[in-house]
Design a protein around this motif. Structure first.
Motif, PDB file in Angstrom:
ATOM      1  N   TYR A  51      43.699  41.030  44.224  1.00  0.00           N
ATOM      2  CA  TYR A  51      43.156  42.382  44.047  1.00  0.00           C
ATOM      3  C   TYR A  51      42.239  42.745  45.221  1.00  0.00           C
ATOM      4  CZ  TYR A  51      39.059  39.832  42.228  1.00  0.00           C
ATOM      5  OH  TYR A  51      37.982  38.976  42.089  1.00  0.00           O
ATOM      6  N   ARG A  55      37.254  37.662  46.578  1.00  0.00           N
ATOM      7  CA  ARG A  55      36.515  36.788  47.485  1.00  0.00           C
ATOM      8  C   ARG A  55      35.803  35.744  46.643  1.00  0.00           C
ATOM      9  NH1 ARG A  55      34.886  37.686  52.569  1.00  0.00           N
ATOM     10  NH2 ARG A  55      35.482  39.873  52.606  1.00  0.00           N
ATOM     11  N   ASP A  57      32.756  33.300  45.382  1.00  0.00           N
ATOM     12  CA  ASP A  57      31.299  33.436  45.382  1.00  0.00           C
ATOM     13  C   ASP A  57      30.598  32.125  45.772  1.00  0.00           C
ATOM     14  OD1 ASP A  57      31.815  32.031  43.082  1.00  0.00           O
ATOM     15  OD2 ASP A  57      30.933  33.504  41.707  1.00  0.00           O
ATOM     16  N   THR A 185      34.008  45.175  33.877  1.00  0.00           N
ATOM     17  CA  THR A 185      32.984  45.039  34.915  1.00  0.00           C
ATOM     18  C   THR A 185      32.457  43.606  34.965  1.00  0.00           C
ATOM     19  OG1 THR A 185      31.402  45.910  33.301  1.00  0.00           O
ATOM     20  CG2 THR A 185      32.244  47.467  34.946  1.00  0.00           C
ATOM     21  N   GLY A 186      33.392  42.639  34.954  1.00  0.00           N
ATOM     22  CA  GLY A 186      33.037  41.242  35.233  1.00  0.00           C
ATOM     23  C   GLY A 186      33.161  41.013  36.736  1.00  0.00           C
ATOM     24  N   SER A 187      33.209  39.751  37.151  1.00  0.00           N
ATOM     25  CA  SER A 187      33.258  39.440  38.592  1.00  0.00           C
ATOM     26  C   SER A 187      34.411  40.159  39.283  1.00  0.00           C
ATOM     27  CB  SER A 187      33.442  37.939  38.805  1.00  0.00           C
ATOM     28  OG  SER A 187      32.362  37.237  38.273  1.00  0.00           O
ATOM     29  N   SER A 188      35.583  40.218  38.626  1.00  0.00           N
ATOM     30  CA  SER A 188      36.750  40.829  39.270  1.00  0.00           C
ATOM     31  C   SER A 188      36.544  42.330  39.449  1.00  0.00           C
ATOM     32  CB  SER A 188      38.012  40.587  38.440  1.00  0.00           C
ATOM     33  OG  SER A 188      38.203  39.215  38.214  1.00  0.00           O
ATOM     34  N   GLN A 191      33.960  43.228  42.089  1.00  0.00           N
ATOM     35  CA  GLN A 191      34.444  43.089  43.479  1.00  0.00           C
ATOM     36  C   GLN A 191      35.448  44.180  43.834  1.00  0.00           C
ATOM     37  OE1 GLN A 191      36.001  39.038  43.795  1.00  0.00           O
ATOM     38  NE2 GLN A 191      34.180  38.481  44.940  1.00  0.00           N
ATOM     39  N   ARG A 208      32.245  48.226  29.189  1.00  0.00           N
ATOM     40  CA  ARG A 208      31.789  47.898  27.826  1.00  0.00           C
ATOM     41  C   ARG A 208      30.408  47.244  27.894  1.00  0.00           C
ATOM     42  NH1 ARG A 208      35.762  44.719  23.864  1.00  0.00           N
ATOM     43  NH2 ARG A 208      35.254  42.946  25.190  1.00  0.00           N
ATOM     44  N   THR A 209      30.292  46.224  28.761  1.00  0.00           N
ATOM     45  CA  THR A 209      29.002  45.523  28.884  1.00  0.00           C
ATOM     46  C   THR A 209      28.624  45.445  30.358  1.00  0.00           C
ATOM     47  OG1 THR A 209      29.793  44.083  27.116  1.00  0.00           O
ATOM     48  CG2 THR A 209      27.766  43.428  28.216  1.00  0.00           C
ATOM     49  N   LYS A 327      26.020  34.696  31.338  1.00  0.00           N
ATOM     50  CA  LYS A 327      27.401  35.021  31.696  1.00  0.00           C
ATOM     51  C   LYS A 327      27.449  34.713  33.173  1.00  0.00           C
ATOM     52  CE  LYS A 327      28.815  38.711  28.599  1.00  0.00           C
ATOM     53  NZ  LYS A 327      29.493  40.007  28.563  1.00  0.00           N
ATOM     54  N   GLY A 379      39.861  40.175  32.367  1.00  0.00           N
ATOM     55  CA  GLY A 379      39.568  38.753  32.220  1.00  0.00           C
ATOM     56  C   GLY A 379      40.697  37.896  31.688  1.00  0.00           C
ATOM     57  N   TRP A 492      32.921  34.634  27.958  1.00  0.00           N
ATOM     58  CA  TRP A 492      34.182  33.888  27.871  1.00  0.00           C
ATOM     59  C   TRP A 492      33.920  32.381  27.821  1.00  0.00           C
ATOM     60  CZ3 TRP A 492      34.861  30.646  31.928  1.00  0.00           C
ATOM     61  CH2 TRP A 492      34.401  31.024  33.196  1.00  0.00           C
TER      62      TRP A 492
HETATM   63  O1  N01 Z   1      36.735  38.661  33.670  1.00  0.00           O
HETATM   64  P1  N01 Z   1      35.476  38.794  32.672  1.00  0.00           P
HETATM   65  P2  N01 Z   1      36.737  38.637  35.267  1.00  0.00           P
HETATM   66  N1  N01 Z   1      37.552  47.044  26.240  1.00  0.00           N
HETATM   67  O2  N01 Z   1      35.932  38.237  31.381  1.00  0.00           O
HETATM   68  C1  N01 Z   1      35.870  43.851  29.819  1.00  0.00           C
HETATM   69  C2  N01 Z   1      35.721  34.134  37.847  1.00  0.00           C
HETATM   70  N2  N01 Z   1      35.807  35.023  38.988  1.00  0.00           N
HETATM   71  O3  N01 Z   1      38.161  38.537  35.690  1.00  0.00           O
HETATM   72  O4  N01 Z   1      31.803  41.947  28.837  1.00  0.00           O
HETATM   73  C3  N01 Z   1      36.753  47.249  27.282  1.00  0.00           C
HETATM   74  O5  N01 Z   1      34.236  38.262  33.261  1.00  0.00           O
HETATM   75  C4  N01 Z   1      34.740  42.896  29.552  1.00  0.00           C
HETATM   76  O6  N01 Z   1      33.741  43.517  28.773  1.00  0.00           O
HETATM   77  P3  N01 Z   1      32.735  42.595  27.851  1.00  0.00           P
HETATM   78  C5  N01 Z   1      34.294  34.106  37.333  1.00  0.00           C
HETATM   79  O7  N01 Z   1      34.007  32.838  36.809  1.00  0.00           O
HETATM   80  C6  N01 Z   1      35.135  34.664  40.102  1.00  0.00           C
HETATM   81  O8  N01 Z   1      35.928  39.724  35.815  1.00  0.00           O
HETATM   82  O9  N01 Z   1      33.621  41.590  27.151  1.00  0.00           O
HETATM   83  N3  N01 Z   1      36.404  46.309  28.161  1.00  0.00           N
HETATM   84  C7  N01 Z   1      34.318  42.567  30.972  1.00  0.00           C
HETATM   85  O10 N01 Z   1      33.527  43.588  31.522  1.00  0.00           O
HETATM   86  C8  N01 Z   1      34.355  35.165  36.252  1.00  0.00           C
HETATM   87  O11 N01 Z   1      33.336  35.075  35.295  1.00  0.00           O
HETATM   88  C9  N01 Z   1      35.138  35.482  41.195  1.00  0.00           C
HETATM   89  O12 N01 Z   1      32.109  43.546  26.943  1.00  0.00           O
HETATM   90  C10 N01 Z   1      36.904  45.086  27.982  1.00  0.00           C
HETATM   91  C11 N01 Z   1      35.661  42.531  31.697  1.00  0.00           C
HETATM   92  O13 N01 Z   1      36.573  43.276  30.916  1.00  0.00           O
HETATM   93  C12 N01 Z   1      35.728  34.926  35.682  1.00  0.00           C
HETATM   94  O14 N01 Z   1      36.532  34.649  36.818  1.00  0.00           O
HETATM   95  C13 N01 Z   1      35.819  36.686  41.161  1.00  0.00           C
HETATM   96  C14 N01 Z   1      37.773  44.787  26.914  1.00  0.00           C
HETATM   97  C15 N01 Z   1      36.191  41.109  31.831  1.00  0.00           C
HETATM   98  O15 N01 Z   1      35.292  40.355  32.573  1.00  0.00           O
HETATM   99  C16 N01 Z   1      36.330  36.079  34.926  1.00  0.00           C
HETATM  100  O16 N01 Z   1      36.020  37.282  35.615  1.00  0.00           O
HETATM  101  C17 N01 Z   1      36.509  37.025  40.009  1.00  0.00           C
HETATM  102  C18 N01 Z   1      38.082  45.823  26.020  1.00  0.00           C
HETATM  103  N4  N01 Z   1      38.873  45.624  24.951  1.00  0.00           N
HETATM  104  C19 N01 Z   1      36.501  36.190  38.927  1.00  0.00           C
HETATM  105  N5  N01 Z   1      38.111  43.474  26.995  1.00  0.00           N
HETATM  106  C20 N01 Z   1      34.376  35.068  42.379  1.00  0.00           C
HETATM  107  O17 N01 Z   1      34.382  33.928  42.796  1.00  0.00           O
HETATM  108  C21 N01 Z   1      37.480  42.987  28.077  1.00  0.00           C
HETATM  109  N6  N01 Z   1      36.748  43.958  28.665  1.00  0.00           N
HETATM  110  C22 N01 Z   1      33.566  36.076  43.003  1.00  0.00           C
END
Ligand code: N01
Length: 533
Positions: A51, A55, A57, A185-188, A191, A208-209, A327, A379, A492
């Motif tokens: 995506y 990158r 972290d 709005t998690g890490s993905s 970014q 959501r959060t 988190k 996620g 998670w």
């Molecule tokens: O996934 P996440 P991610 N309706 O689960 C929302 C690693 N990583 O892919 O918080 C609306 O963190 C959910 O909301 P909430 C890293 O370990 C590392 O972003 O559940 N929203 C949240 O905001 C990371 O922690 C890097 O309320 C919904 C988002 O979707 C892990 O991977 C980069 C929903 C999911 O966030 C996962 O990260 C990327 C719904 N029904 C990832 N369901 C780096 O190294 C879910 N959400 C930088």
């Protein structure tokens, strides 16, 4: 009919764990090894997560293998934090350099695996229906590889394209002139949003959060800096292995509330300016004590209010429902500032969840948001998801997913009672996702290789975790989490993002260095807690 192929070891997955396993088991132990990989290339997480803005972290110089001095000296990283394309090039370089591809079968998923009590071997069934057997089965399936799109009503009615960050099209996506929805709005998401916003006509973020995010301060890596680290690599790698998270961070100042207020703030200023996840380890008790936690959390709230011009948007972005660090902390480039752009809108789902997806967009609180494309940054079914997706059956046909129905149960996060000769790299019950994954992967792979070498030397054909040892370890993992604030977050780590998933804190919080000592001691004691026959 195809004949069943026979190997000494079968490995599932050709990410960083599977590649290193192949190298150790084949090149050091001389075993015949087959790796099955569902993608058409190596790299695991970094193969799938293409995506915009993806990158790591963890800093480049330390998010890399340490097992080969030649490899670590010859490879040149270009930035402080490695981008996904650069990590994928590195993975491909490693695959070529160590001739790994010849024993990896790409585009092949393992559907099931069954242990045969009579022959002490595993038989795996592949997605084309064929089978292969081996004495040892090692899963290297990753912790965050089972991507998840929530079951939104009307999801199939949307007429535009949809994407999950963890399954991004290899050819990339052009969002020019498009209205894009990003859910999550998690890490993905954090970014991807700033990068998509630079290209798209409009981005609507559905949050959501809110999450805590600290600036990465990514920058080109100078040759001098690279040379300095390469000269000191042996010591720096040893320090990383002995550390709590597999990354050496500046030492904490002590307990947050015992540090003089001025010093406290200047330390947080220093860490915020330096960038990176070390921000959360400014004090010893940030994830242990609520009042201490508020010091760092409120500091971030203040930065958000400073950066984001619209006070209402700033308040929506301030995370208040979970302690900072409980988190996974996000590390970003221009995330909060992105909300100052005219083409970015934040929609909070806190009071109104997504009602449904329509043919033209998303409906929230009775309002229709029309978009041309939807990005799911929603996620993963973390840690247990990738393992439970495979029908793994041990003694008497027991299924791993049934054994784990109330939460994962492992011994040391590497083996499970009832599943002899099965090893799992960075499974639940190991530090894994709380650490620099490459440090944890190397430790697990080395430990597993040593265990298999021991069995070969001693004429042992079956290694099985004892149930009592497993029960004690599960209790210890739970106990370690119970002294912290981690279980307060619906994360998670706790399985809280998947409806119906048992709420259990899955990774081990004892620290990478301490965990390594425990594993080494188990091996020294003749694999205490395992039955060897
Ligand atoms: O996934 P996440 P991610 N309706 O689960 C929302 C690693 N990583 O892919 O918080 C609306 O963190 C959910 O909301 P909430 C890293 O370990 C590392 O972003 O559940 N929203 C949240 O905001 C990371 O922690 C890097 O309320 C919904 C988002 O979707 C892990 O991977 C980069 C929903 C999911 O966030 C996962 O990260 C990327 C719904 N029904 C990832 N369901 C780096 O190294 C879910 N959400 C930088």
């Amino acid at each position: 009919m195809r004949t069943t192929r026979k190997y000494d070891a079968i490995v599932i997955g050709a990410g960083f764990a599977g590649m290193y396993l192949l190298h150790r088991l084949r090149d050091d132990l001389g075993l015949s090894v087959r790796v099955y990989e569902r993608g058409d290339g190596v790299g695991g997480t970094w193969y799938w997560n293409r995506y915009p803005g993806a990158r790591c972290d963890v800093e480049s110089m330390f998010y890399s293998y340490s097992f080969s001095e030649e490899l670590e000296q010859e490879w040149e990283w270009t930035e402080r934090y490695p981008s996904q394309p650069e990590i994928l090039s590195y993975a491909n370089h490693v695959a070529d350099r160590f001739r790994l591809r010849e024993d990896i079968e790409f585009n092949t998923s393992v559907d099931g695996a069954r242990y045969d009590d009579a022959t002490d071997t595993w038989t795996v069934t592949l997605d084309d229906g064929s089978q292969a057997t081996a004495r040892y089965l090692v899963t290297a399936v990753g912790c965050l590889s089972a991507s998840r799109v929530p079951d939104f009503e009307g999801i199939d009615s949307f007429t535009g394209p949809t994407y999950h960050t963890g399954r991004w099209p290899h050819e990339g996506v052009d969002f020019s002139g498009k209205r894009v929805a990003v859910i999550g709005t998690g890490s993905s998401g954090i970014q991807a949003i700033p990068v998509i916003a630079e290209q798209a006509a409009h981005v609507t973020v559905f949050q959501r959060t809110p999450n805590f995010s600290v600036p990465a301060r990514n920058a080109p890596l100078s040759e001098d800096e690279q040379r300095r680290i390469k000269a000191a690599y042996r010591q720096l790698r040893a320090d990383a292995r002995a550390s709590a998270s597999g990354v050496v961070t500046p030492p904490a100042l002590g307990k947050a509330l015992e540090v003089d207020e001025e010093l406290r703030t200047s330390e947080l200023d220093r860490r915020w300016a330096a960038g990176g996840a070390a921000f959360v380890s400014a004090f010893d008790d940030t994830v242990l004590d609520e009042a201490a936690n508020r010091v760092s959390a409120e500091y971030v709230h203040e930065r958000i209010r400073e950066i984001v011009k619209d006070p209402e948007v700033a308040e929506l972005l301030c995370p208040k429902d979970h302690p900072i660090g409980t988190k996974r902390i996000c590390v970003d480039t221009d995330y909060y500032a992105t909300y100052n752009r005219d083409n970015v809108t934040l929609v909070s789902l806190r009071d109104n969840p997504i009602e449904r997806i329509t043919s033209t967009g998303l409906r929230v609180g009775g309002i229709d948001h029309e978009v041309d494309a939807i990005v799911f940054a929603t996620g993963y079914d973390a840690m247990t998801g990738p393992l439970n997706a495979i029908d793994i059956r041990g003694l008497d046909g027991i299924a791993l997913r049934d054994e784990w129905a109330d939460g994962p149960r492992t011994y040391l996060g590497v083996a499970a009672a009832g599943f002899p000769n099965l090893f799992m790299v960075t499974a639940p019950g190991s530090p894994s996702v709380l650490s620099n994954m490459i440090v944890s992967i190397e430790q697990h792979v080395d430990w597993i290789t040593d265990a298999i070498a021991h069995a070969l030397r001693a004429g042992i054909v079956r290694i099985e975790a004892e149930r009592q040892a497993q029960d004690d370890w599960v209790e210890h993992v739970n106990e370690a989490a119970s002294h912290t604030l981690y279980p307060r977050a619906a994360s998670w780590y706790m399985g809280a993002n998947i409806p119906g998933k048992p709420r259990v804190f899955m990774p081990y919080l004892g620290g990478v260095g301490a965990y390594r000592k425990i594993c080494d001691e188990v091996a020294r004691a003749g694999y205490r807690g395992f039955t060897l026959t």
